[in-house]
Design a protein around this motif. Structure first.
Motif, mmCIF file in Angstrom:
data_model
loop_
_atom_site.group_PDB
_atom_site.id
_atom_site.type_symbol
_atom_site.label_atom_id
_atom_site.label_comp_id
_atom_site.label_asym_id
_atom_site.label_seq_id
_atom_site.Cartn_x
_atom_site.Cartn_y
_atom_site.Cartn_z
ATOM 1 N N LEU A 17 103.462 32.239 -82.964
ATOM 2 C CA LEU A 17 104.349 32.532 -81.831
ATOM 3 C C LEU A 17 105.828 32.449 -82.206
ATOM 4 C CD1 LEU A 17 104.539 33.306 -78.865
ATOM 5 C CD2 LEU A 17 104.423 30.870 -78.278
ATOM 6 N N PRO A 18 106.278 31.374 -82.888
ATOM 7 C CA PRO A 18 107.679 31.375 -83.334
ATOM 8 C C PRO A 18 107.994 32.504 -84.325
ATOM 9 C CG PRO A 18 106.783 29.151 -83.380
ATOM 10 C CD PRO A 18 105.624 30.077 -83.154
ATOM 11 N N PHE A 56 109.636 27.881 -95.660
ATOM 12 C CA PHE A 56 109.413 27.121 -94.427
ATOM 13 C C PHE A 56 108.062 27.506 -93.811
ATOM 14 C CE2 PHE A 56 114.130 26.373 -93.967
ATOM 15 C CZ PHE A 56 114.047 24.993 -93.944
ATOM 16 N N ASN A 57 107.804 28.815 -93.706
ATOM 17 C CA ASN A 57 106.542 29.280 -93.143
ATOM 18 C C ASN A 57 105.354 28.818 -93.988
ATOM 19 O OD1 ASN A 57 107.761 30.644 -90.986
ATOM 20 N ND2 ASN A 57 108.017 32.516 -92.182
ATOM 21 N N ARG A 110 109.149 27.135 -86.763
ATOM 22 C CA ARG A 110 110.180 26.917 -85.743
ATOM 23 C C ARG A 110 111.586 26.940 -86.328
ATOM 24 N NH1 ARG A 110 107.387 22.041 -82.114
ATOM 25 N NH2 ARG A 110 105.466 23.199 -81.628
ATOM 26 N N THR A 111 111.747 26.373 -87.531
ATOM 27 C CA THR A 111 113.075 26.402 -88.143
ATOM 28 C C THR A 111 113.552 27.837 -88.398
ATOM 29 O OG1 THR A 111 112.763 24.230 -89.167
ATOM 30 C CG2 THR A 111 114.441 25.658 -90.134
ATOM 31 N N PRO A 112 112.717 28.731 -88.976
ATOM 32 C CA PRO A 112 113.154 30.122 -89.107
ATOM 33 C C PRO A 112 113.503 30.764 -87.762
ATOM 34 C CG PRO A 112 111.271 29.736 -90.525
ATOM 35 C CD PRO A 112 111.427 28.506 -89.673
#
Length: 452
Positions: free
Chosen positions: A19-20, A160-161, A167-169
């Motif tokens: 979702l993010p 990150f992913n 969420r950070t991206p």
């Protein structure tokens, strides 16, 4: 926050992780479209707006070549880091991250040098019309100066992913998107800088986001307790990054080269078709890239589970990813078919009578009904990519593109209009999807699983 995708419900884990990613790519695509919308709508006249829109569109396939390399590096780093994270090999994971960052920096600087000297020649070879050449070359030149930011941002968000943090991206994309649009409005609508203003807005927004992403990533990576030192640059990690990254770069670059050939045909049709295609391809890319968010999430999901050797979770994950991606594609198809004129019209300056909207509408009516088909390819490719089965992954994409480019040339001359180019999309998609599904069902992705 990192997320372990090797435990829990595959459907729920994939949805909340993806979702993010969906929101991230939506913001990314929106701010890329904002360049075309603002430069087209805030020009001094309708004619000037059409030329500015065509100028940004003329450089689009060239910029996509650079994006292709950045995306390939992103995929290579993401697959490797996901597998090591899933296997909980944190020392080797740190070495993979630092090797990826150093390699990315070197590649970006090399391409900046090449792009600075070669961009104009490429636009000339594409027969870019004289009335849009200057603005297109200016936009491209500024874009090339920001390649280091583009590459660092892509590899950081990919890592990150890979660690289960989507969420950070998302936060970085929201920041970058909002900043880009605000700067577009200041430079173009306020200061009247036109195409140059759009280019510098992208440069500044992307630069700020990449620096923040790098700082956050370094803090995140060093927070893992490893109880020992790691290699800042590892030849073994470079080899594995190359094994995953180079096929991805080749695949992405090949797609971009195909788009350059198609742009060559479109340029011969004049500014109206160029403008309509520029608007329509951005609209279509927005829809498809949003659908791809679930396949991107699935790729990280597969890679982590491959690392943990939880192969029993792959099939449920693919089914969940297909359900989400196809469902979203149906929504985009319906919206684009029902509101094609209004959506394309957002890109077109007021008072335009050039037929730009008609061209954009025609493209969407031909391509949009087949979005669900290409989503099947997206999710099957995600399993191949996440498992590191890069050869079959490349074959599916190359087959699709070769057929699509060849048919665009043939049908363009047979039909005698841009309609022939549009028809090549769904035909190529049928072939690529069939091959990708075949590779998944035969289980070639299970062969030669990586040693961790």
């Amino acid at each position: 926050m990192t997320t372990d995708l090797t435990e829990g419900s595959p459907s729920k884990k994939l949805f909340w992780f993806s979702l993010p990613l969906l929101l991230s790519v939506a913001f990314q695509q929106l701010y890329q479209m904002a360049d075309s919308i603002i430069v087209g709508r805030f020009a001094a006249s309708a004619a000037a707006g059409e030329l500015a829109l065509a100028a940004v569109g003329a450089s689009f396939p060239i910029t996509q070549l650079f994006v292709a390399v950045a995306t390939g590096v992103n995929i290579g780093a993401s697959v490797l880091v996901s597998q090591l994270f899933g296997a909980r090999r944190y020392v080797r994971m740190k070495s993979a991250v630092s090797t990826a960052l150093l390699t990315t920096t070197a590649v970006a600087l090399l391409l900046t040098l090449i792009g600075t000297f070669a961009a104009g020649g490429i636009m000339t070879a594409l027969q870019t019309p004289a009335d849009v050449f200057a603005d297109g070359a200016l936009y491209l030149r500024v874009y090339v100066f920001g390649l280091l930011f583009l590459f660092l941002y892509n590899v950081c968000t990919g890592i990150f992913n890979a660690m289960g943090d989507s969420r950070t991206p998302l936060a970085l994309l929201i920041f970058s998107s909002v900043l880009n649009v605000l700067l577009d409005l200041v430079f173009v609508a306020g200061l009247g800088l036109g195409v140059a203003g759009v280019a510098w807005a992208t440069f500044i927004a992307q630069g700020a986001a990449s620096v923040i992403a790098l700082l956050l990533l370094l803090r995140r990576v060093f927070s893992f307790e490893t109880g020992g030192h790691f290699l800042l640059f590892s030849l073994d990690m470079l080899r594995r990054l190359t094994n995953y990254g180079v096929p991805s770069i080749a695949q992405q670059s090949f797609v971009s080269v195909g788009n350059v050939i198609i742009q060559y045909l479109i340029n011969s049709c004049g500014p109206a078709v160029m403008g309509g295609y520029s608007a329509a391809i951005k609209i279509s890319s927005f829809g498809l890239t949003c659908c791809m968010a679930f396949s991107s999430g699935l790729s990280s999901y597969v890679a982590q589970n491959i690392g943990a050797r939880r192969l029993d979770r792959i099939s449920p994950g693919l089914k969940a990813g297909a359900k989400y991606a196809i469902g979203l594609s149906v929504v985009f198809t319906a919206v684009f078919l029902l509101f094609a004129d209004q959506i394309v019209g957002v890109f077109v300056p007021a008072g335009s009578v050039s037929g730009v909207i008609a061209v954009g509408r025609q493209y969407l009516f031909v391509v949009a009904p087949f979005y669900a088909l290409i989503c099947v390819k997206f999710v099957c490719d995600s399993v191949l990519r996440g498992a590191g089965a890069m050869r079959p992954f490349m074959i599916t994409t190359f087959a699709d593109l070769i057929i699509r480019v060849a048919l665009s040339i043939i049908l363009f001359h047979v039909i005698g209009s841009e309609l022939g180019i549009w028809l090549s999309w769904p035909i190529g998609w049928f072939l690529g999807t069939g091959l990708s599904f075949l590779f998944y069902k035969t289980g070639v992705w299970r062969n030669n699983l990586p040693a961790l």
